[in-house]
Design a protein around this motif. Structure first.
Motif, mmCIF file in Angstrom:
data_model
loop_
_atom_site.group_PDB
_atom_site.id
_atom_site.type_symbol
_atom_site.label_atom_id
_atom_site.label_comp_id
_atom_site.label_asym_id
_atom_site.label_seq_id
_atom_site.Cartn_x
_atom_site.Cartn_y
_atom_site.Cartn_z
ATOM 1 N N VAL A 157 -5.414 2.884 -5.309
ATOM 2 C CA VAL A 157 -4.596 1.850 -4.283
ATOM 3 C C VAL A 157 -5.327 0.637 -3.959
ATOM 4 C CG1 VAL A 157 -3.450 3.866 -3.039
ATOM 5 C CG2 VAL A 157 -5.531 2.966 -2.051
ATOM 6 N N ARG B 157 -4.562 -3.347 -1.656
ATOM 7 C CA ARG B 157 -5.134 -3.935 -0.514
ATOM 8 C C ARG B 157 -5.251 -5.442 -0.505
ATOM 9 N NH1 ARG B 157 -6.321 -0.313 4.050
ATOM 10 N NH2 ARG B 157 -7.007 1.584 3.389
ATOM 11 N N LEU C 35 0.624 -1.088 -0.006
ATOM 12 C CA LEU C 35 0.063 -0.031 -0.086
ATOM 13 C C LEU C 35 1.121 1.291 -0.096
ATOM 14 C CD1 LEU C 35 -2.873 1.366 0.140
ATOM 15 C CD2 LEU C 35 -2.816 1.044 2.557
#
Length: 286
Positions: free
Chosen positions: A155, A159, A105
């Motif tokens: 992003v 995850r 991340l």
């Protein structure tokens, strides 16, 4: 004497907040030293502030640190354009898994603009409302909401889809250390995903690949060569645990320097291997 007393008063209110402020700064900058510098700059400003006028010291200081980090990010981006090889954030070694911002991340955050990064971290990670985010980054709440939405879209892939059981992750990390150091390529190969990659950050200070190794074949070829060196020169396990939220380990290599290895694991297979060799980024571990 008044100056000494003022410093004591400032430190008394600041020091309990320092760990949380460093946490914010590190997640903004990816550098332990730069995060500590930003927080120290905030303390200097705090000493010069009329603190009787500040109703919420933590919010005030978080705003100050975030703005200092935004200024730093502008110059940091220019420095990374000339960085030798892959850039990785400084490794943070933890006993327990940190779930809020993992290494993948943090790498995804590198692709965001400084304002997108700040809005995402403050809202999605640290739980601030958009009104507070707006005051912090000096944009209106609607703009902050858009910045966070754009960041979230960028992003999302970083995850983890499934939560990795802590014990299982450490078990894979220990098995990977044993196989990679002993040269057991059969055992090592069984742990790797087909699209596995290796990212090694030497920063031009220690030998490291200037481009990532991508795919099962390249990664196996690399580890066959490394296994010869490990058998010849040794590689001592110093610590096993979590590195930037990923299972991994710290080793002392043949040159006497530390090295960290973090493993991104999906569905029981290693999908990415992150190796930190840059001595400048390992100083805080000593």
């Amino acid at each position: 004497m008044d100056t000494d007393r003022g410093m004591e008063d400032a430190a008394e209110s600041f020091d309990p907040l320092r760990p949380r402020l460093v946490r914010v700064a590190y997640r903004m900058l990816g550098s332990v030293a730069d995060a500590e510098d930003a927080v120290q700059d905030a303390f200097i400003r705090w000493m010069g502030t009329d603190r009787t006028e500040v109703r919420e010291p933590e919010a005030f200081l978080r705003r100050t640190v975030t703005r200092l980090c935004l200024d730093q990010l502008k110059s940091a981006r220019r420095q990374r354009e000339t960085y030798i090889g892959p850039w990785l954030p400084d490794p943070i070694v933890e006993e327990e898994e940190e779930e809020d911002v993992s290494l993948p991340l943090m790498l995804a955050l590198e692709r965001l603009s400084p304002l997108e990064r700040a809005a995402f971290l403050l809202h999605d990670v640290f739980g601030l409302g958009f009104e507070e985010v707006a005051v912090t980054i000096q944009r209106d709440p609607a703009a902050c909401r858009q910045l966070a939405n754009r960041a979230r879209a960028h992003v999302r892939e970083a995850r983890p889809r499934f939560k990795l059981e802590k014990a299982h992750g450490l078990e894979i990390a220990n098995a990977f250390f044993a196989a990679s150091r002993s040269g057991d390529m059969t055992a090592l190969g069984a742990m790797l995903a087909a699209d596995v990659s290796v990212h090694s950050d030497g920063g031009g200070k220690r030998p490291a690949a200037v481009r990532p190794a991508i795919g099962y074949g390249q990664v196996m070829t690399l580890h066959k060569a490394l296994a010869v060196l490990f058998r010849k020169y040794g590689s001592e396990l110093v610590h096993a645990g979590f590195i930037n939220g990923l299972p991994g380990f710290v080793t002392r290599e043949a040159d006497g320097e530390l090295q960290t290895t973090a493993l991104d694991i999906e569905d029981g297979k290693i999908t990415a291997i992150y190796v930190m060799r840059n001595p400048d980024k390992l100083k805080h571990l000593h």
